[in-house]
Design a protein around this motif. Structure first.
Motif, PDB file in Angstrom:
ATOM      1  N   GLY A  62       4.368  -6.851   9.115  1.00  0.00           N
ATOM      2  CA  GLY A  62       4.694  -6.077   7.930  1.00  0.00           C
ATOM      3  C   GLY A  62       5.825  -5.103   8.154  1.00  0.00           C
ATOM      4  O   GLY A  62       6.554  -5.181   9.145  1.00  0.00           O
ATOM      5  N   VAL A  63       5.936  -4.163   7.219  1.00  0.00           N
ATOM      6  CA  VAL A  63       7.017  -3.183   7.252  1.00  0.00           C
ATOM      7  C   VAL A  63       6.461  -1.827   6.837  1.00  0.00           C
ATOM      8  O   VAL A  63       5.685  -1.739   5.888  1.00  0.00           O
ATOM      9  CB  VAL A  63       8.161  -3.580   6.292  1.00  0.00           C
ATOM     10  N   VAL A  64       6.899  -0.789   7.543  1.00  0.00           N
ATOM     11  CA  VAL A  64       6.557   0.585   7.193  1.00  0.00           C
ATOM     12  C   VAL A  64       7.847   1.267   6.757  1.00  0.00           C
ATOM     13  O   VAL A  64       8.860   1.200   7.457  1.00  0.00           O
ATOM     14  CB  VAL A  64       5.942   1.332   8.407  1.00  0.00           C
ATOM     15  N   VAL A  65       7.816   1.901   5.586  1.00  0.00           N
ATOM     16  CA  VAL A  65       8.994   2.595   5.071  1.00  0.00           C
ATOM     17  C   VAL A  65       8.673   4.076   4.874  1.00  0.00           C
ATOM     18  O   VAL A  65       7.505   4.462   4.814  1.00  0.00           O
ATOM     19  CB  VAL A  65       9.506   1.978   3.742  1.00  0.00           C
ATOM     20  N   ALA A  66       9.711   4.877   4.755  1.00  0.00           N
ATOM     21  CA  ALA A  66       9.529   6.314   4.540  1.00  0.00           C
ATOM     22  C   ALA A  66       8.731   6.563   3.263  1.00  0.00           C
ATOM     23  O   ALA A  66       8.893   5.850   2.266  1.00  0.00           O
ATOM     24  CB  ALA A  66      10.880   7.015   4.472  1.00  0.00           C
ATOM     25  N   CYS A  67       7.895   7.568   3.302  1.00  0.00           N
ATOM     26  CA  CYS A  67       7.071   7.917   2.143  1.00  0.00           C
ATOM     27  C   CYS A  67       7.944   8.200   0.925  1.00  0.00           C
ATOM     28  O   CYS A  67       8.952   8.905   1.027  1.00  0.00           O
ATOM     29  CB  CYS A  67       6.214   9.138   2.471  1.00  0.00           C
ATOM     30  N   ASP A  68       7.576   7.603  -0.181  1.00  0.00           N
ATOM     31  CA  ASP A  68       8.250   7.760  -1.471  1.00  0.00           C
ATOM     32  C   ASP A  68       9.625   7.099  -1.557  1.00  0.00           C
ATOM     33  O   ASP A  68      10.329   7.282  -2.550  1.00  0.00           O
ATOM     34  CB  ASP A  68       8.351   9.231  -1.877  1.00  0.00           C
ATOM     35  N   PHE A  74       3.812   2.916   3.195  1.00  0.00           N
ATOM     36  CA  PHE A  74       4.555   4.140   3.498  1.00  0.00           C
ATOM     37  C   PHE A  74       4.164   4.650   4.882  1.00  0.00           C
ATOM     38  O   PHE A  74       3.054   4.425   5.357  1.00  0.00           O
ATOM     39  CB  PHE A  74       4.252   5.236   2.470  1.00  0.00           C
ATOM     40  N   ARG A  75       5.076   5.376   5.518  1.00  0.00           N
ATOM     41  CA  ARG A  75       4.843   5.996   6.812  1.00  0.00           C
ATOM     42  C   ARG A  75       4.014   7.267   6.599  1.00  0.00           C
ATOM     43  O   ARG A  75       4.531   8.378   6.590  1.00  0.00           O
ATOM     44  CB  ARG A  75       6.172   6.332   7.492  1.00  0.00           C
ATOM     45  N   ASN A 126       0.844  -1.186   0.000  1.00  0.00           N
ATOM     46  CA  ASN A 126       0.000   0.000   0.000  1.00  0.00           C
ATOM     47  C   ASN A 126       0.889   1.250   0.000  1.00  0.00           C
ATOM     48  O   ASN A 126       1.144   1.839   1.043  1.00  0.00           O
ATOM     49  CB  ASN A 126      -0.923  -0.007   1.222  1.00  0.00           C
ATOM     50  N   PRO A 127       1.359   1.649  -1.180  1.00  0.00           N
ATOM     51  CA  PRO A 127       2.242   2.823  -1.256  1.00  0.00           C
ATOM     52  C   PRO A 127       1.431   4.123  -1.249  1.00  0.00           C
ATOM     53  O   PRO A 127       1.474   4.910  -2.182  1.00  0.00           O
ATOM     54  CB  PRO A 127       2.982   2.618  -2.578  1.00  0.00           C
ATOM     55  N   THR A 128       0.688   4.333  -0.187  1.00  0.00           N
ATOM     56  CA  THR A 128      -0.195   5.482  -0.104  1.00  0.00           C
ATOM     57  C   THR A 128       0.527   6.712   0.440  1.00  0.00           C
ATOM     58  O   THR A 128       1.347   6.599   1.344  1.00  0.00           O
ATOM     59  CB  THR A 128      -1.428   5.166   0.768  1.00  0.00           C
ATOM     60  N   ARG A 129       0.210   7.842  -0.120  1.00  0.00           N
ATOM     61  CA  ARG A 129       0.778   9.110   0.356  1.00  0.00           C
ATOM     62  C   ARG A 129      -0.159   9.796   1.345  1.00  0.00           C
ATOM     63  O   ARG A 129       0.258  10.671   2.083  1.00  0.00           O
ATOM     64  CB  ARG A 129       1.067  10.025  -0.817  1.00  0.00           C
TER      65      ARG A 129
END
Length: 112
Positions: free
Chosen positions: A87-93, A73-74, A49-52
């Motif tokens: 799961g994993v949360v990564v920095a946005c973009d 994304f965070r 879910n690469p949501t902004r």
């Protein structure tokens, strides 16, 4: 870009847009059937879910409820529902971090 070993499923894509995507991307038009949506989540090895902008992270919770790990994304409410057990949360973009997280989770899934 992920190589062709990976099959990507996009839900909520209209037929016209689906025709423009690469062969390894399967498109499913929007569903309002909760059971069908649960089957889609359950069939996936991972939900990305690469949501902004995410107010509550509901789709992440839906995937988790089906036992599917999430990479997101965070942003917004996404980080609050994900920890290292699901799961994993990564920095946005940060696309590289997103790819790395996807590959790590899939490696774990394949070697369980």
């Amino acid at each position: 870009m992920l190589d062709n070993r990976y099959k990507i499923v996009l839900v909520g894509i209209d037929a016209q847009t689906g025709k423009t995507l690469p062969e390894n991307i399967l498109t499913i038009e929007r569903t309002r059937d909760k059971r069908e949506l649960a089957q889609i989540y359950t069939a996936a090895n991972i939900f990305v879910n690469p949501t902004r902008e995410e107010a509550l992270g509901m789709v992440n919770l839906e995937a988790l409820a089906c036992g599917t790990p999430v990479v997101t994304f965070r942003t917004g409410g996404s980080p609050e529902c994900i920890d290292d057990t699901c799961g994993v949360v990564v920095a946005c973009d940060d696309i590289q971090a997103l790819k790395t997280a996807i590959k790590e989770i899939l490696y774990e899934v394949e070697h369980e």
